[in-house]
Design a protein around this motif. Sequence first.
Motif, mmCIF file in Angstrom:
data_model
loop_
_atom_site.group_PDB
_atom_site.id
_atom_site.type_symbol
_atom_site.label_atom_id
_atom_site.label_comp_id
_atom_site.label_asym_id
_atom_site.label_seq_id
_atom_site.Cartn_x
_atom_site.Cartn_y
_atom_site.Cartn_z
ATOM 1 N N ALA A 46 0.833 -1.206 0.000
ATOM 2 C CA ALA A 46 0.000 0.000 0.000
ATOM 3 C C ALA A 46 0.869 1.258 0.000
ATOM 4 O O ALA A 46 0.599 2.209 -0.740
ATOM 5 C CB ALA A 46 -0.942 -0.006 1.210
ATOM 6 N N THR A 47 1.920 1.266 0.799
ATOM 7 C CA THR A 47 2.822 2.424 0.851
ATOM 8 C C THR A 47 3.543 2.604 -0.482
ATOM 9 O O THR A 47 3.636 3.711 -1.010
ATOM 10 C CB THR A 47 3.849 2.241 1.993
ATOM 11 N N ALA A 48 4.021 1.505 -1.046
ATOM 12 C CA ALA A 48 4.735 1.578 -2.324
ATOM 13 C C ALA A 48 3.820 2.073 -3.440
ATOM 14 O O ALA A 48 4.240 2.867 -4.284
ATOM 15 C CB ALA A 48 5.311 0.211 -2.685
ATOM 16 N N MET A 49 2.572 1.628 -3.445
ATOM 17 C CA MET A 49 1.638 2.070 -4.474
ATOM 18 C C MET A 49 1.435 3.583 -4.426
ATOM 19 O O MET A 49 1.356 4.236 -5.468
ATOM 20 C CB MET A 49 0.290 1.347 -4.308
ATOM 21 N N ARG A 50 1.372 4.140 -3.243
ATOM 22 C CA ARG A 50 1.188 5.583 -3.101
ATOM 23 C C ARG A 50 2.427 6.342 -3.586
ATOM 24 O O ARG A 50 2.317 7.373 -4.229
ATOM 25 C CB ARG A 50 0.848 5.915 -1.648
ATOM 26 N N ARG A 51 3.601 5.805 -3.280
ATOM 27 C CA ARG A 51 4.838 6.429 -3.762
ATOM 28 C C ARG A 51 4.944 6.349 -5.279
ATOM 29 O O ARG A 51 5.360 7.306 -5.933
ATOM 30 C CB ARG A 51 6.052 5.763 -3.112
#
Length: 198
Positions: A46-51
């Motif tokens: 989820a964090t990587a997708m936002r980045r």
Amino acid sequence: LADALIRDPEGYDLLRMTDGQPVAREVLLAEVLAEIDALPDERAAATAMRRIKRREMLRIAYGDLIRDQSIEVVTRQISVLADALCSAALQAAYKKLQQRHGLPLRRDGSRCRFVVLALGKLGGEELNYSSDIDLMFLYEQDGRTEGEKSVDNREYFDRLGRQFIKLQTEATDLGAVYRVDMRLRPEGRHGPIACSLA
């Protein structure tokens, strides 16, 4: 965009390397899926997708504002990015559920397929910078999963859909990836999240 660069100075390197040029769907999809697949769990995904979204939106906006690309190129690139991030969310959601329940099977024992249908502006490859995404989830047919904690396909794909939506919409310090609108599915908000073809 300036705020995004301040929060993520590596964005400058991306802009220098890409010069805001469009990226082919297959190339972006392969890069995003490889990045997500290497992560240990859905929280990291989820964090990587936002980045990834922030980084790629910088590239697209640079092409739009500085390189004066056509509106068709810009909206298609925004849509290609959404498509890649939807694929990444689906991959991360599958990974979590398969560890717990195994693969979903059709009545004949073959793997039961699932699709995320893009409707609205995403389906027409006309997303803009602030669009939500209209989606529908379909699976082939009823059956059960193969794992020790077996569940029926309806429950499995309902959980898969909900996990997919959570990965996209959950508010974090990096914001959400997309607002997901599921109201265009059969029976609207009163129907199941995932529908069988039947």
